[in-house]
Design an enzyme around this catalytic site. Structure first.
Site, PDB file in Angstrom:
ATOM      1  N   GLU A  12       8.006  -6.363   0.459  1.00 17.37           N
ATOM      2  CA  GLU A  12       8.082  -6.780  -0.941  1.00 17.37           C
ATOM      3  C   GLU A  12       9.433  -6.435  -1.532  1.00 17.37           C
ATOM      4  OE1 GLU A  12       4.724  -4.442  -2.491  1.00 17.37           O
ATOM      5  OE2 GLU A  12       4.362  -6.215  -3.709  1.00 17.37           O
ATOM      6  N   ASP A 216      -7.435  -6.614   2.033  1.00 14.11           N
ATOM      7  CA  ASP A 216      -8.586  -6.277   2.872  1.00 14.11           C
ATOM      8  C   ASP A 216      -9.745  -5.962   1.951  1.00 14.11           C
ATOM      9  OD1 ASP A 216      -8.757  -3.086   2.518  1.00 14.11           O
ATOM     10  OD2 ASP A 216      -6.663  -3.655   2.635  1.00 14.11           O
TER      11      ASP A 216
HETATM   12  N1  SAH Z   1      -0.416   0.085   8.099  1.00 14.55           N
HETATM   13  C1  SAH Z   1       0.291   0.283   6.877  1.00 14.55           C
HETATM   14  C2  SAH Z   1      -0.427   1.347   6.114  1.00 14.55           C
HETATM   15  C3  SAH Z   1      -0.125   1.352   4.699  1.00 14.55           C
HETATM   16  S1  SAH Z   1      -1.282   2.311   3.828  1.00 14.55           S
HETATM   17  C4  SAH Z   1       1.735   0.619   7.167  1.00 14.55           C
HETATM   18  O1  SAH Z   1       2.059   0.748   8.321  1.00 14.55           O
HETATM   19  O2  SAH Z   1       2.581   0.716   6.263  1.00 14.55           O
HETATM   20  C5  SAH Z   1      -1.934   1.102   2.804  1.00 14.55           C
HETATM   21  C6  SAH Z   1      -1.119   0.736   1.612  1.00 14.55           C
HETATM   22  O3  SAH Z   1      -1.745  -0.389   1.019  1.00 14.55           O
HETATM   23  C7  SAH Z   1      -1.116   1.800   0.548  1.00 14.55           C
HETATM   24  O4  SAH Z   1       0.140   1.771  -0.073  1.00 14.55           O
HETATM   25  C8  SAH Z   1      -2.265   1.410  -0.386  1.00 14.55           C
HETATM   26  O5  SAH Z   1      -1.871   1.491  -1.737  1.00 14.55           O
HETATM   27  C9  SAH Z   1      -2.607  -0.032  -0.054  1.00 14.55           C
HETATM   28  N2  SAH Z   1      -3.955  -0.335   0.433  1.00 14.55           N
HETATM   29  C10 SAH Z   1      -4.330  -1.541   0.942  1.00 14.55           C
HETATM   30  N3  SAH Z   1      -5.609  -1.533   1.310  1.00 14.55           N
HETATM   31  C11 SAH Z   1      -6.087  -0.304   1.048  1.00 14.55           C
HETATM   32  C12 SAH Z   1      -7.359   0.314   1.268  1.00 14.55           C
HETATM   33  N4  SAH Z   1      -8.363  -0.324   1.837  1.00 14.55           N
HETATM   34  N5  SAH Z   1      -7.498   1.617   0.894  1.00 14.55           N
HETATM   35  C13 SAH Z   1      -6.468   2.292   0.344  1.00 14.55           C
HETATM   36  N6  SAH Z   1      -5.244   1.750   0.141  1.00 14.55           N
HETATM   37  C14 SAH Z   1      -5.046   0.465   0.482  1.00 14.55           C
END
Ligand code: SAH
Length: 249
Positions: A12, A216
């Site tokens: 982003e 998700d």
């Molecule tokens: N696999 C990703 C992980 C990011 S953590 C990586 O490698 O960067 C997930 C990020 O998306 C966080 O910043 C959170 O704010 C958001 N997010 C999306 N789905 C989420 C969920 N089910 N629970 C908590 N945060 C979620």
């Protein structure tokens, strides 16, 4: 008035920077802050980091070191509300830290010494963000392409406004999201930063708006196509949205 654009995902931020040709990078506390202009607005753009502490530190620095007077946060989140689907857009009216629990000294979810559990976003900024979100949702197939929408099983994206939860957990089991829904039935989405930034803005009396794209359903499949979704869908949505938001005034 300088606006902080805080993005949760690297993809982003890259898309945002592509729209700010004059940006200057300044590195503070391991973070790159990018100062520049977009549609004539003074902008400081930065990655939030993941989790509440990282996001609170970023927001505090944006305010104190870079003079941000308003904050706009974009990122992805897990859908909790029964009709909040992958590809939908959620604008926060309120944010709450779902993992805050100083009970029995303070009520569950209350921010200790604040007497509050829900922090409100700025009504004017959020209205503008909602209008931008609706316009972008209406153009989703032109923006992303029918193939991309089909790949991610996105129909016509809906735009929601309401409560977003934040906590230091990636919610990736159906049991945990069901528990959050039981505890906070009006919650639309869950993520890891928004309510922390809301607390920082509250402390400084500064306006905040938060937009999350649903990546998700915070269930047993939540880990799935995360990176692909962010690249193909979320970063394109958020840049189109910010473009509209900033062009509007
Ligand atoms: N696999 C990703 C992980 C990011 S953590 C990586 O490698 O960067 C997930 C990020 O998306 C966080 O910043 C959170 O704010 C958001 N997010 C999306 N789905 C989420 C969920 N089910 N629970 C908590 N945060 C979620």
């Amino acid at each position: 008035m300088r606006l902080a654009l805080i993005a949760a995902m690297r993809e982003e931020l890259s898309a945002v920077l592509a729209r700010m040709p004059d940006e200057q990078r300044q590195r503070v506390a391991g973070r790159d802050f990018w100062v520049g202009h977009w549609h004539g607005h003074e902008i400081v753009a930065v990655l939030s980091g993941i989790g509440k502490v990282a996001a609170a530190t970023t927001a505090t620095l944006a305010i104190h070191r870079f003079g941000a007077q308003a904050v706009l946060f974009t990122g992805v989140a897990g859908g909790l509300g029964p009709d909040v689907r992958v590809g939908d857009l959620v604008v926060a009216r309120e944010l709450l830290q779902h993992d805050m629990d100083a009970s029995p000294i303070f009520p569950r979810h209350e921010l200790p010494l604040y007497g509050l559990s829900r922090l409100r976003t700025d009504a004017t900024m959020s209205q503008r963000l909602l209008a931008a979100a609706r316009a972008v949702a209406a153009e989703a197939s032109g923006l992303l392409g029918a193939d991309t929408l089909a790949t991610f099983g996105i129909g016509t994206p809906a735009v929601h406004e309401g409560l977003i939860l934040s906590g230091d957990r990636f919610v990736s089991t159906s049991a945990e999201s069901a528990a959050l829904r039981r505890e906070l039935p009006d919650a639309l989405a869950v993520e890891m930063e928004g309510a922390a930034v809301a607390q920082v803005c509250h402390d400084h009396g500064l306006p905040l708006a938060v937009l999350r794209i649903i990546s998700d359903r915070a269930d047993d499949h939540a880990g799935g196509d995360f990176t692909a979704f962010v690249q193909a869908v979320a970063s394109r949505y958020s840049v189109a949205l910010l473009d509209r938001y900033l062009a509007a005034g």
